[in-house]
Write an enzyme that holds these catalytic residues in place. Structure first.
Site, mmCIF file in Angstrom:
data_model
loop_
_atom_site.group_PDB
_atom_site.id
_atom_site.type_symbol
_atom_site.label_atom_id
_atom_site.label_comp_id
_atom_site.label_asym_id
_atom_site.label_seq_id
_atom_site.Cartn_x
_atom_site.Cartn_y
_atom_site.Cartn_z
ATOM 1 N N ARG A 191 0.831 -1.206 0.000
ATOM 2 C CA ARG A 191 0.000 0.000 0.000
ATOM 3 C C ARG A 191 0.860 1.248 0.000
ATOM 4 N NH1 ARG A 191 -5.207 0.781 -1.278
ATOM 5 N NH2 ARG A 191 -5.330 -1.402 -0.644
ATOM 6 N N GLY A 211 -1.723 -3.925 8.586
ATOM 7 C CA GLY A 211 -2.807 -4.888 8.439
ATOM 8 C C GLY A 211 -3.005 -5.276 6.985
ATOM 9 N N HIS A 220 -5.064 -4.108 4.611
ATOM 10 C CA HIS A 220 -5.068 -2.985 3.678
ATOM 11 C C HIS A 220 -3.639 -2.525 3.396
ATOM 12 C CE1 HIS A 220 -6.003 1.230 2.330
ATOM 13 N NE2 HIS A 220 -6.993 0.605 1.727
ATOM 14 N N CYS A 221 -2.792 -2.582 4.416
ATOM 15 C CA CYS A 221 -1.418 -2.085 4.299
ATOM 16 C C CYS A 221 -0.554 -2.918 3.367
ATOM 17 C CB CYS A 221 -0.753 -2.047 5.671
ATOM 18 S SG CYS A 221 -1.622 -1.081 6.913
ATOM 19 N N ILE A 222 -0.866 -4.204 3.216
ATOM 20 C CA ILE A 222 0.003 -5.070 2.396
ATOM 21 C C ILE A 222 -0.565 -5.294 0.997
ATOM 22 C CG2 ILE A 222 0.885 -6.197 4.459
ATOM 23 C CD1 ILE A 222 -0.727 -8.712 3.632
#
Length: 338
Positions: free
Chosen positions: A87, A322, A324-326
């Site tokens: 992200r 989390g 969304h971050c990856i």
């Protein structure tokens, strides 16, 4: 409106981009930590692949490991990497005026040049992903990460004072400067500034306040908002401050935080807000917590017609992020008739 606009995250997608953990902070030091990281990243990739294609960037030194953990349905592309937070290191995809897709290549400098971060390879990933995807690059001088923005697809974007105005990221820039660049690159017509992010994320190994564990647009004008109900958790007051800053602008839907308040490092920033919307589905964070089922039900209600799939995200949050971050979604082109 400028020539580019970032669509809502629930818009039709061609694929999701991810990066496999490589040697360093996210992979960990022991074999047990290596297995935990690889298994969790792979579980997220497999959950997404049930809905749409996944392309996984893999550092050359981790290709054999990736092949052991990831099914053949996942496309692997060798790219030199420092870390695995797609992200933030990847581009932000936007639509041009004709509906075609382009990729905004922000400057990435390790979340504000943090002393524990390395980013010589990751700083090149945005442009590399655009090249692999075959889409034009929109170069930006702004130090920014995908986790630091949330959009409604109609020009409204949420940002955080402690991120975009961080002197470690954009020294000398003011709100007007940031807003002008967001208007040019992602079509922001209204920029809403949150005062800060969650407590754990504001500490040494955090991002200094990413919005994508705090709030998410589930429809224009409607925000799903992280709510810490435990008064003894420091995020209780933080969430109230953030809500007060947003309540007069949006319809607020509260997403209660998990019951789990601490881990071995202190107060956690576990958040169900950090989910990924995909074609026909939502990939949700789970924490082995009594509130996991309630969170999945709220997400199903907020994204009607989509199947919610929960993946244990504790190993991700222990490393600083989390689901969304990856991940980073690539929207489908929406070519308009001439």
């Amino acid at each position: 409106m400028t020539g580019y606009v970032m669509p809502a995250e629930g818009a039709p997608q061609d694929r999701v981009w991810m990066a496999f953990p490589s040697a360093g902070y996210s992979l960990g030091e022991t074999e047990a930590q290596h297995h935990e990281a690889r298994s969790t990243w792979a579980a997220v990739a497999h959950a997404i692949a049930e809905f749409e294609p996944v392309t996984l960037l893999v550092d050359p030194g981790e290709v054999e490991a990736a092949k052991r953990y990831v099914s053949q349905d996942i496309e692997l592309v060798e790219v030199p990497l420092n870390d695995a937070w797609m992200r933030d290191i990847g581009p932000t995809f936007v639509h041009a005026e004709d509906g075609s897709v382009a990729a905004v290549d922000w400057v990435f400098n390790g979340w504000g040049a943090q002393d524990w971060a390395r980013w010589d390879r990751d700083a090149k990933v945005g442009a590399l992903v655009a090249e692999i995807a075959g889409v034009p690059v929109v170069s930006s001088p702004l130090v920014n990460e995908g986790g630091g923005i949330q959009v409604d697809g109609r020009g409204t974007v949420l940002v955080t004072e402690t991120v975009q105005l961080d002197p470690g990221r954009n020294p000398g820039l003011g709100r007007a400067d940031v807003e002008a660049e967001l208007r040019r690159t992602i079509g922001a017509s209204e920029v809403v500034w949150l005062p800060r992010g969650l407590t754990r994320d504001s500490q040494r190994f955090g991002t200094r306040g990413h919005v994508d564990i705090v709030a998410a647009f589930t429809a224009p004008g409607r925000l799903l908002l992280h709510t810490q109900t435990a008064e003894d958790h420091p995020d209780s007051s933080v969430c109230k401050e953030i809500r007060d800053s947003l309540a007069d602008r949006f319809e607020i839907v509260e997403m209660p935080a998990p019951d789990t308040l601490t881990d071995d490092e202190g107060y956690v920033d576990y958040s169900y807000i950090n989910h990924l919307v995909v074609n026909g589905g939502v990939i949700a964070c789970a924490f082995g917590d009594p509130r996991d089922a309630d969170a999945a039900a709220i997400l199903a209600e907020q994204y009607p017609g989509r199947t919610v799939v929960s993946v244990d995200a504790r190993a991700l949050f222990a490393r600083g992020g989390g689901i969304h971050c990856i991940t980073q979604q690539q929207p489908s082109a929406q070519i308009r008739p001439a």
